[in-house]
Write a protein that holds these residues in place. Structure first.
Motif, PDB file in Angstrom:
ATOM      1  N   LEU A 134      82.645 -10.552 -27.412  1.00 49.40           N
ATOM      2  CA  LEU A 134      81.414 -11.218 -27.837  1.00 49.40           C
ATOM      3  C   LEU A 134      80.382 -11.288 -26.715  1.00 49.40           C
ATOM      4  O   LEU A 134      80.722 -11.493 -25.550  1.00 49.40           O
ATOM      5  CB  LEU A 134      81.717 -12.638 -28.324  1.00 49.40           C
ATOM      6  CG  LEU A 134      82.753 -12.764 -29.442  1.00 49.40           C
ATOM      7  CD1 LEU A 134      82.908 -14.235 -29.837  1.00 49.40           C
ATOM      8  CD2 LEU A 134      82.378 -11.920 -30.650  1.00 49.40           C
ATOM      9  N   ALA A 135      79.129 -11.145 -27.078  1.00 47.55           N
ATOM     10  CA  ALA A 135      78.036 -11.262 -26.112  1.00 47.55           C
ATOM     11  C   ALA A 135      77.738 -12.728 -25.839  1.00 47.55           C
ATOM     12  O   ALA A 135      77.769 -13.563 -26.745  1.00 47.55           O
ATOM     13  CB  ALA A 135      76.790 -10.569 -26.653  1.00 47.55           C
ATOM     14  N   LYS A 136      77.430 -13.037 -24.584  1.00 50.33           N
ATOM     15  CA  LYS A 136      76.963 -14.374 -24.244  1.00 50.33           C
ATOM     16  C   LYS A 136      75.557 -14.562 -24.799  1.00 50.33           C
ATOM     17  O   LYS A 136      74.712 -13.680 -24.674  1.00 50.33           O
ATOM     18  CB  LYS A 136      76.933 -14.557 -22.738  1.00 50.33           C
ATOM     19  CG  LYS A 136      78.281 -14.760 -22.074  1.00 50.33           C
ATOM     20  CD  LYS A 136      78.072 -15.014 -20.592  1.00 50.33           C
ATOM     21  CE  LYS A 136      79.396 -15.168 -19.862  1.00 50.33           C
ATOM     22  NZ  LYS A 136      79.181 -15.391 -18.411  1.00 50.33           N
ATOM     23  N   LEU A 137      75.320 -15.748 -25.352  1.00 50.32           N
ATOM     24  CA  LEU A 137      74.025 -16.022 -25.960  1.00 50.32           C
ATOM     25  C   LEU A 137      73.183 -17.005 -25.154  1.00 50.32           C
ATOM     26  O   LEU A 137      72.051 -17.304 -25.545  1.00 50.32           O
ATOM     27  CB  LEU A 137      74.230 -16.568 -27.384  1.00 50.32           C
ATOM     28  CG  LEU A 137      75.046 -15.690 -28.331  1.00 50.32           C
ATOM     29  CD1 LEU A 137      75.134 -16.347 -29.702  1.00 50.32           C
ATOM     30  CD2 LEU A 137      74.463 -14.292 -28.441  1.00 50.32           C
ATOM     31  N   ASP A 138      73.702 -17.483 -24.034  1.00 55.01           N
ATOM     32  CA  ASP A 138      73.030 -18.546 -23.285  1.00 55.01           C
ATOM     33  C   ASP A 138      71.589 -18.187 -22.918  1.00 55.01           C
ATOM     34  O   ASP A 138      70.666 -18.989 -23.123  1.00 55.01           O
ATOM     35  CB  ASP A 138      73.818 -18.878 -22.017  1.00 55.01           C
ATOM     36  CG  ASP A 138      75.244 -19.287 -22.316  1.00 55.01           C
ATOM     37  OD1 ASP A 138      75.544 -20.482 -22.227  1.00 55.01           O
ATOM     38  OD2 ASP A 138      76.049 -18.404 -22.652  1.00 55.01           O
ATOM     39  N   ASP A 139      71.394 -17.000 -22.341  1.00 54.29           N
ATOM     40  CA  ASP A 139      70.046 -16.627 -21.901  1.00 54.29           C
ATOM     41  C   ASP A 139      69.079 -16.499 -23.078  1.00 54.29           C
ATOM     42  O   ASP A 139      67.912 -16.886 -22.984  1.00 54.29           O
ATOM     43  CB  ASP A 139      70.094 -15.307 -21.124  1.00 54.29           C
ATOM     44  CG  ASP A 139      70.756 -15.472 -19.769  1.00 54.29           C
ATOM     45  OD1 ASP A 139      70.870 -16.622 -19.304  1.00 54.29           O
ATOM     46  OD2 ASP A 139      71.168 -14.450 -19.172  1.00 54.29           O
ATOM     47  N   SER A 143      65.812 -19.298 -23.758  1.00 51.68           N
ATOM     48  CA  SER A 143      64.417 -18.859 -23.808  1.00 51.68           C
ATOM     49  C   SER A 143      63.857 -18.805 -25.235  1.00 51.68           C
ATOM     50  O   SER A 143      62.736 -18.361 -25.454  1.00 51.68           O
ATOM     51  CB  SER A 143      64.279 -17.475 -23.167  1.00 51.68           C
ATOM     52  OG  SER A 143      65.080 -16.517 -23.853  1.00 51.68           O
ATOM     53  N   TRP A 144      64.632 -19.293 -26.178  1.00 53.71           N
ATOM     54  CA  TRP A 144      64.280 -19.228 -27.606  1.00 53.71           C
ATOM     55  C   TRP A 144      63.396 -20.409 -27.977  1.00 53.71           C
ATOM     56  O   TRP A 144      63.715 -21.557 -27.691  1.00 53.71           O
ATOM     57  CB  TRP A 144      65.578 -19.231 -28.407  1.00 53.71           C
ATOM     58  CG  TRP A 144      65.476 -19.155 -29.885  1.00 53.71           C
ATOM     59  CD1 TRP A 144      64.574 -18.469 -30.628  1.00 53.71           C
ATOM     60  CD2 TRP A 144      66.365 -19.799 -30.820  1.00 53.71           C
ATOM     61  NE1 TRP A 144      64.834 -18.635 -31.975  1.00 53.71           N
ATOM     62  CE2 TRP A 144      65.931 -19.435 -32.110  1.00 53.71           C
ATOM     63  CE3 TRP A 144      67.489 -20.612 -30.677  1.00 53.71           C
ATOM     64  CZ2 TRP A 144      66.582 -19.893 -33.263  1.00 53.71           C
ATOM     65  CZ3 TRP A 144      68.140 -21.052 -31.813  1.00 53.71           C
ATOM     66  CH2 TRP A 144      67.688 -20.691 -33.082  1.00 53.71           C
ATOM     67  N   GLU A 145      62.298 -20.173 -28.644  1.00 53.20           N
ATOM     68  CA  GLU A 145      61.367 -21.246 -28.978  1.00 53.20           C
ATOM     69  C   GLU A 145      61.954 -22.251 -29.965  1.00 53.20           C
ATOM     70  O   GLU A 145      61.499 -23.397 -30.041  1.00 53.20           O
ATOM     71  CB  GLU A 145      60.074 -20.661 -29.543  1.00 53.20           C
ATOM     72  CG  GLU A 145      60.238 -19.908 -30.847  1.00 53.20           C
ATOM     73  CD  GLU A 145      58.921 -19.347 -31.362  1.00 53.20           C
ATOM     74  OE1 GLU A 145      57.893 -19.538 -30.679  1.00 53.20           O
ATOM     75  OE2 GLU A 145      58.932 -18.720 -32.448  1.00 53.20           O
ATOM     76  N   ASP A 146      62.975 -21.841 -30.718  1.00 46.04           N
ATOM     77  CA  ASP A 146      63.591 -22.751 -31.690  1.00 46.04           C
ATOM     78  C   ASP A 146      64.862 -23.417 -31.171  1.00 46.04           C
ATOM     79  O   ASP A 146      65.600 -24.037 -31.952  1.00 46.04           O
ATOM     80  CB  ASP A 146      63.931 -21.987 -32.978  1.00 46.04           C
ATOM     81  CG  ASP A 146      62.704 -21.725 -33.837  1.00 46.04           C
ATOM     82  OD1 ASP A 146      61.633 -22.257 -33.509  1.00 46.04           O
ATOM     83  OD2 ASP A 146      62.813 -20.965 -34.817  1.00 46.04           O
ATOM     84  N   LYS A 147      65.112 -23.324 -29.888  1.00 47.87           N
ATOM     85  CA  LYS A 147      66.367 -23.878 -29.342  1.00 47.87           C
ATOM     86  C   LYS A 147      66.569 -25.331 -29.760  1.00 47.87           C
ATOM     87  O   LYS A 147      67.660 -25.727 -30.190  1.00 47.87           O
ATOM     88  CB  LYS A 147      66.366 -23.775 -27.827  1.00 47.87           C
ATOM     89  CG  LYS A 147      67.590 -24.428 -27.170  1.00 47.87           C
ATOM     90  CD  LYS A 147      67.528 -24.390 -25.650  1.00 47.87           C
ATOM     91  CE  LYS A 147      68.743 -25.098 -25.051  1.00 47.87           C
ATOM     92  NZ  LYS A 147      68.714 -25.080 -23.569  1.00 47.87           N
ATOM     93  N   ASP A 148      65.519 -26.149 -29.633  1.00 47.17           N
ATOM     94  CA  ASP A 148      65.652 -27.580 -29.908  1.00 47.17           C
ATOM     95  C   ASP A 148      65.662 -27.906 -31.392  1.00 47.17           C
ATOM     96  O   ASP A 148      65.790 -29.078 -31.760  1.00 47.17           O
ATOM     97  CB  ASP A 148      64.522 -28.345 -29.215  1.00 47.17           C
ATOM     98  CG  ASP A 148      64.613 -28.275 -27.700  1.00 47.17           C
ATOM     99  OD1 ASP A 148      65.715 -28.025 -27.189  1.00 47.17           O
ATOM    100  OD2 ASP A 148      63.572 -28.445 -27.036  1.00 47.17           O
ATOM    101  N   ASP A 149      65.522 -26.904 -32.235  1.00 41.25           N
ATOM    102  CA  ASP A 149      65.590 -27.128 -33.678  1.00 41.25           C
ATOM    103  C   ASP A 149      67.035 -27.287 -34.141  1.00 41.25           C
ATOM    104  O   ASP A 149      67.287 -27.658 -35.285  1.00 41.25           O
ATOM    105  CB  ASP A 149      64.924 -25.957 -34.416  1.00 41.25           C
ATOM    106  CG  ASP A 149      64.733 -26.223 -35.890  1.00 41.25           C
ATOM    107  OD1 ASP A 149      64.563 -27.404 -36.265  1.00 41.25           O
ATOM    108  OD2 ASP A 149      64.774 -25.266 -36.686  1.00 41.25           O
ATOM    109  N   ILE A 150      67.977 -27.016 -33.260  1.00 42.43           N
ATOM    110  CA  ILE A 150      69.399 -27.166 -33.571  1.00 42.43           C
ATOM    111  C   ILE A 150      69.967 -28.322 -32.757  1.00 42.43           C
ATOM    112  O   ILE A 150      69.732 -28.411 -31.543  1.00 42.43           O
ATOM    113  CB  ILE A 150      70.170 -25.864 -33.283  1.00 42.43           C
ATOM    114  CG1 ILE A 150      69.706 -24.762 -34.251  1.00 42.43           C
ATOM    115  CG2 ILE A 150      71.681 -26.070 -33.398  1.00 42.43           C
ATOM    116  CD1 ILE A 150      70.376 -23.419 -34.042  1.00 42.43           C
TER     117      ILE A 150
END
Length: 439
Positions: A134-139, A143-150
């Motif tokens: 599996l790929a790491k998704l942290d980066d 940097s995702w604009e919707d990060k705080d939507d979760i």
């Protein structure tokens, strides 16, 4: 974990050696090894095509019925038509097959014939990360604009599943347990909806009633599930006293177990509770035999059909601690894909975009996007609201080699012995702890 990996590799190695699987089609572990911890960054790994060059992604998923199958194909088609990055997702459906989907996915990935992206269950995370699949998704997420939507808790759950501080799994949709209750019974007993754990214990006692004065209990306060699956609502009692699954021998965890035993011994749950499973607790609640029971939105339609307005729900209330069980369906990006950024566009569309709206509205699952949770469709549904209220403190059991047997055999047998007075709460919790955490 070593025992599990050895077994699975022995099981799947002959299949891998014969041929790679081709793409032809619906509730605590070892850390990842150095090679996965030292993966190159996403900028180093990213696809070599220019931003304008078309990208094709293969996506594996399962669907519980033909309606959901068609829905997913519609979501894929809309994404393909509306994204402005030249991304085309090709959806390939595989049967869930009682969990066989995960085995098929693992075999294909190990053999080099897996998809770019796939629907995924958290319980498979340790196996896939231990094999660097599996790929790491942290980066991407940082940097995702919707990060705080979760909700942050969902990210924490994803990390805990891998046993690392990294994110390998993207949240998609959930099922969160809550307490069903009968307002008419509460009114008859003079009970308000409990807002604390102690108030819940009192409400269970007070809604246990002899309604016709013949000396026999007609309504039991709590529809207890003592058979397989009952570990989920039971876990809420353990955490209510401040216990947890990491140390079930603590005085707090033992007190939570004693509360559970007392409910049964005091006659606040049906005598059959030691062997009651899902069908029994739902039948008891629908027949009016119990005032409260624990489940999720999957049963809300039949509850409303049975009771009309005389059924409602509340999130399991907070005590010293607070916890409820969460079922999950998520997505992962494979390390082998050459198009990780494009893959993240797709999984983020499912997590917080139009795909999130369409899937959760149609399936009745709980959205992971707070924006979607706030839509009228969900806020006007009292059962969905109870689920959403539980998201910040929801969780899963530790994922270990022992978990499956613990759930299916150890927990129900040990708990039944405790409920029947054959062993003490302390002895029961010692056995449960040792069985789950044995090396």
């Amino acid at each position: 974990m070593k025992r599990l990996l050895t077994y699975l590799l022995v099981l799947f190695l002959p299949i891998i050696l014969v041929a790679c699987v081709s793409s032809n089609n619906s509730t605590s572990t070892e850390g990842t090894n150095d090679s996965q911890d030292n993966e190159s960054t996403d900028t180093e790994q990213e696809d070599t095509q220019s931003a304008d060059e078309p990208v094709e992604l293969t996506y594996w998923y399962w669907a519980d019925n033909s309606e959901y199958s068609n829905l997913m194909q519609d979501i894929i088609a809309e994404f393909n038509e509306t994204n402005d990055k030249g991304i085309t997702v090709i959806g390939e459906e595989y049967p869930w097959d009682g969990g066989g989907y995960s085995e098929t996915l693992f075999t294909a990935a190990m053999g080099g014939g897996g998809p770019d992206v796939a629907a995924f269950k958290l319980t498979s995370t340790p196996l896939f990360t231990a094999n660097n699949l599996l790929a790491k998704l942290d980066d991407y997420i940082d940097s995702w604009e919707d990060k705080d939507d979760i909700e942050e808790n969902l990210y924490d759950i994803m990390k805990s599943a891998s046993g690392t501080d990294n994110l390998y799994v993207m949240p998609w949709n959930t099922q969160v347990l809550y307490m069903y209750y009968r307002p008419s019974i509460f009114e008859e007993a003079g009970v308000e909806v409990p807002t604390t754990y102690e108030e819940l214990l009192t409400a269970i006692e007070q809604t246990t009633m002899d309604t016709d004065g013949d000396g026999n209990t007609d309504i039991y306060g709590f529809g207890m599930r003592g058979a397989t699956g009952g570990q989920e609502p039971w876990g809420s009692f353990i955490h209510g006293r401040g216990g947890d699954f990491e140390d079930m021998t603590s005085k707090e965890a033992i007190q939570g177990m004693q509360d559970f035993i007392d409910i049964y011994e005091n006659g606040y749950a049906p005598p059959s509770a030691t062997t009651d499973g899902f069908n029994e607790i739902i039948a008891n609640f629908k027949s009016g035999k119990t005032a409260m029971t624990v489940h999720h939105t999957g049963s809300s339609a039949e509850m409303v059909e049975t009771f009309g307005d005389d059924v409602s729900a509340f999130a399991f209330p907070e005590g010293v601690g607070q916890w409820t069980s969460m079922g999950d369906t998520n997505n992962v990006i494979f390390e082998s894909t050459e198009h990780k950024e494009a893959a993240f566009e797709w999984v983020s569309y499912l997590a917080t975009g139009k795909g999130q709206e369409d899937w959760t509205i149609a399936t009745g699952n709980v959205p992971v996007s707070t924006r979607v949770q706030e839509m009228d469709h969900f806020q006007n549904d009292e059962f969905m609201k109870a689920s959403i209220e539980g998201v910040p403190f929801a969780g899963i059991l530790p994922i270990k080699d022992t978990t499956t047997e613990w759930i299916s055999t150890i927990w129900p047998n040990t708990t039944a012995s405790a409920l029947l007075g054959e062993i003490t709460a302390e002895d029961a919790m010692q056995q449960l702890h040792e069985s789950l955490h044995e090396e």
